[in-house]
Design an enzyme around this catalytic site. Structure first.
Site, PDB file in Angstrom:
ATOM      1  N   TYR A 142       0.819  -1.218   0.000  1.00 16.78           N
ATOM      2  CA  TYR A 142       0.000   0.000   0.000  1.00 16.78           C
ATOM      3  C   TYR A 142       0.852   1.267   0.000  1.00 16.78           C
ATOM      4  O   TYR A 142       0.372   2.352  -0.293  1.00 16.78           O
ATOM      5  CB  TYR A 142      -0.947   0.042   1.213  1.00 16.78           C
ATOM      6  CG  TYR A 142      -2.016  -1.035   1.215  1.00 16.78           C
ATOM      7  CD1 TYR A 142      -2.232  -1.840   0.109  1.00 16.78           C
ATOM      8  CD2 TYR A 142      -2.812  -1.233   2.334  1.00 16.78           C
ATOM      9  CE1 TYR A 142      -3.198  -2.828   0.114  1.00 16.78           C
ATOM     10  CE2 TYR A 142      -3.787  -2.224   2.347  1.00 16.78           C
ATOM     11  CZ  TYR A 142      -3.979  -3.021   1.235  1.00 16.78           C
ATOM     12  OH  TYR A 142      -4.936  -3.987   1.246  1.00 16.78           O
ATOM     13  N   LYS A 191       3.594 -15.502   3.126  1.00 17.66           N
ATOM     14  CA  LYS A 191       3.513 -16.301   1.893  1.00 17.66           C
ATOM     15  C   LYS A 191       4.948 -16.614   1.512  1.00 17.66           C
ATOM     16  O   LYS A 191       5.430 -16.278   0.428  1.00 17.66           O
ATOM     17  CB  LYS A 191       2.770 -15.474   0.818  1.00 17.66           C
ATOM     18  CG  LYS A 191       2.412 -16.222  -0.437  1.00 17.66           C
ATOM     19  CD  LYS A 191       1.309 -17.233  -0.268  1.00 17.66           C
ATOM     20  CE  LYS A 191       1.102 -18.010  -1.548  1.00 17.66           C
ATOM     21  NZ  LYS A 191       0.268 -19.215  -1.379  1.00 17.66           N
ATOM     22  N   ASP A 247      -5.186  -6.531   6.221  1.00 20.74           N
ATOM     23  CA  ASP A 247      -6.395  -5.819   5.802  1.00 20.74           C
ATOM     24  C   ASP A 247      -7.489  -6.842   5.469  1.00 20.74           C
ATOM     25  O   ASP A 247      -8.629  -6.764   5.943  1.00 20.74           O
ATOM     26  CB  ASP A 247      -6.030  -4.981   4.560  1.00 20.74           C
ATOM     27  CG  ASP A 247      -7.135  -4.044   4.136  1.00 20.74           C
ATOM     28  OD1 ASP A 247      -8.122  -3.909   4.885  1.00 20.74           O
ATOM     29  OD2 ASP A 247      -7.016  -3.441   3.056  1.00 20.74           O
ATOM     30  N   ASP A 251     -10.829  -8.192   8.083  1.00 20.92           N
ATOM     31  CA  ASP A 251     -12.237  -8.065   7.688  1.00 20.92           C
ATOM     32  C   ASP A 251     -12.920  -9.432   7.688  1.00 20.92           C
ATOM     33  O   ASP A 251     -14.072  -9.561   8.111  1.00 20.92           O
ATOM     34  CB  ASP A 251     -12.364  -7.423   6.300  1.00 20.92           C
ATOM     35  CG  ASP A 251     -12.489  -5.913   6.393  1.00 20.92           C
ATOM     36  OD1 ASP A 251     -12.080  -5.357   7.442  1.00 20.92           O
ATOM     37  OD2 ASP A 251     -12.976  -5.292   5.437  1.00 20.92           O
TER      38      ASP A 251
END
Ligand code: NAD
Length: 356
Positions: A142, A191, A247, A251
């Protein structure tokens, strides 16, 4: 202890839920002989209306000089068409940046009394869920370089996902310290089978794990984490991960509880100053009607006591009081169930305060 708190009630239901959280905090102050002093600052739409900007420079200084910051929520349809530079949520990003808040802590707690509200089956969540995601907030894809360019006659877009050792180490420390204050188990999500940033992430976390020997540490791949959150969410205590994975996973995790009004959050930096807020927005559809659920904000205050002021006992007392009110069958309209007693926002605040 004396603590200075800058209070940002904001828009919509913000002032209503913040008022209930401060009732609870005042009662904690009385019981434990702490003095909490509040300085109110306009933020979001109400600040745009009064001052022409979503937060003033003086307001920002009051956030920086506080021991902690409590936020309600910002935004609403009235300000949806403001120019991008002065939109209500700009103020939130500005406060996070100015205060250097690089760690976002989001607990996902499904109270057993509300397990019907979860979209998962009773046999999975009947005993409740209690996990916490520590998300890195100021690095990764981001914030990396991005571009879209013509290559061989077509558009190609690139987003870089940089992470440096010091960024990983500082969020890792927050996660290990947080795990020590909870169930002492930490899973680091990455990952590492594909990404270099994840391999550096894992290497750095392993170094820290050697230091924090009292924490039971494990690695888990992000795709597996997404599955395990649905299959067996009760296995987790604390999860730590980079910005974009956090993020998405936070959620996903918040949906496991089925009720947005119950969920607190904390954003922390390298010192003890943090910003605490419920995860929901300003709920303009119910603003001013005394219908909001204040529990997410009340639990945010409990997080403030635990993480900024090192008052674990006081935080426990708030969480126990919330539990007791739910046990007694009181519900705001968003979590109302058959056979329970429906209460307004202010009554919910009073009921919790009485049990402090
Ligand atoms: P929202 O979270 O405000 O509301 C979604 C739904 O949940 C609504 O039906 C609302 O009534 C309900 N709800 C939310 N909080 C509740 C509570 N405490 N008690 C009972 N019901 C509750 O999301 P939205 O409608 O998408 O956004 C409304 C405004 O809030 C927008 O302007 C948005 O930009 C802003 N927003 C602000 C923040 C923040 O301040 N951190 C976060 C998200 C959205």
């Amino acid at each position: 202890m004396n603590k200075k708190i800058t209070v940002l009630p904001g828009d919509g239901i913000g002032p209503e839920i913040v008022a209930e959280a401060l009732k609870v905090l005042n009662k904690i102050g009385e019981r434990y002989a702490h003095s909490f002093t509040y300085t109110y600052v306009d933020i979001g739409g109400c600040s745009i209306d009064k001052h022409g900007v979503p937060i003033t420079d003086e307001g920002m200084e009051l956030c920086k000089s506080a021991d902690s910051v409590l936020l309600g929520a910002v935004g609403g349809p009235k300000w949806d068409n403001c120019p991008p530079a002065i939109r209500p949520e700009k103020a939130l990003l500005a406060v996070r940046k100015e205060l250097g808040l690089f760690a976002n802590l989001r607990p996902t707690k499904l109270f057993p009394q509300l397990s019907d509200a979860s979209p998962l089956k009773q046999e999975i969540v009947g005993g409740g869920i209690d996990l916490l995601i520590v998300r890195e907030l100021t690095g990764g894809v981001y914030f990396g370089e991005r571009k879209t360019e013509q290559v061989n006659g077509e558009l190609v877009a690139t987003d870089l996902m940089p992470y440096s050792e010091h960024e990983i180490e500082r969020i890792g420390r927050v996660a290990f310290e947080t795990a020590i204050k909870r169930g002492k188990r930490l899973a680091s999500v990455d990952k590492a089978n594909v990404l270099d940033t994840s391999r550096l992430w894992r290497k750095t976390m392993h170094k820290l794990a050697e230091e924090y020997t009292e924490v039971e540490y494990s690695d888990i791949l992000v795709d597996n984490t997404a599955m395990q959150l649905i299959k067996n969410p009760t296995q987790f205590d604390v999860l730590v991960t980079e910005n974009m994975f956090g993020d998405i996973l936070s959620d996903e995790a918040s949906m496991l509880t089925g009720s947005i009004g119950m969920m607190p959050s904390a954003s922390l930096g390298s010192g003890t100053l943090g910003m605490y807020e419920p995860i929901h927005g300003s709920a303009p559809d119910i603003a001013g009607m005394n219908l909001a659920n204040p529990i997410g904000t009340i639990l945010s205050v409990a997080m403030m006591l635990r993480y900024s002021f090192d008052m674990a006992e006081e935080a426990d007392v708030i969480e126990t009081a919330v539990n007791a009110v739910l046990d007694a069958g009181y519900r705001t309209q968003d979590i109302m169930q058959d056979g329970c007693t429906k209460v307004f926002c202010t009554e919910m605040g009073d009921l919790i305060t009485e049990r402090i």
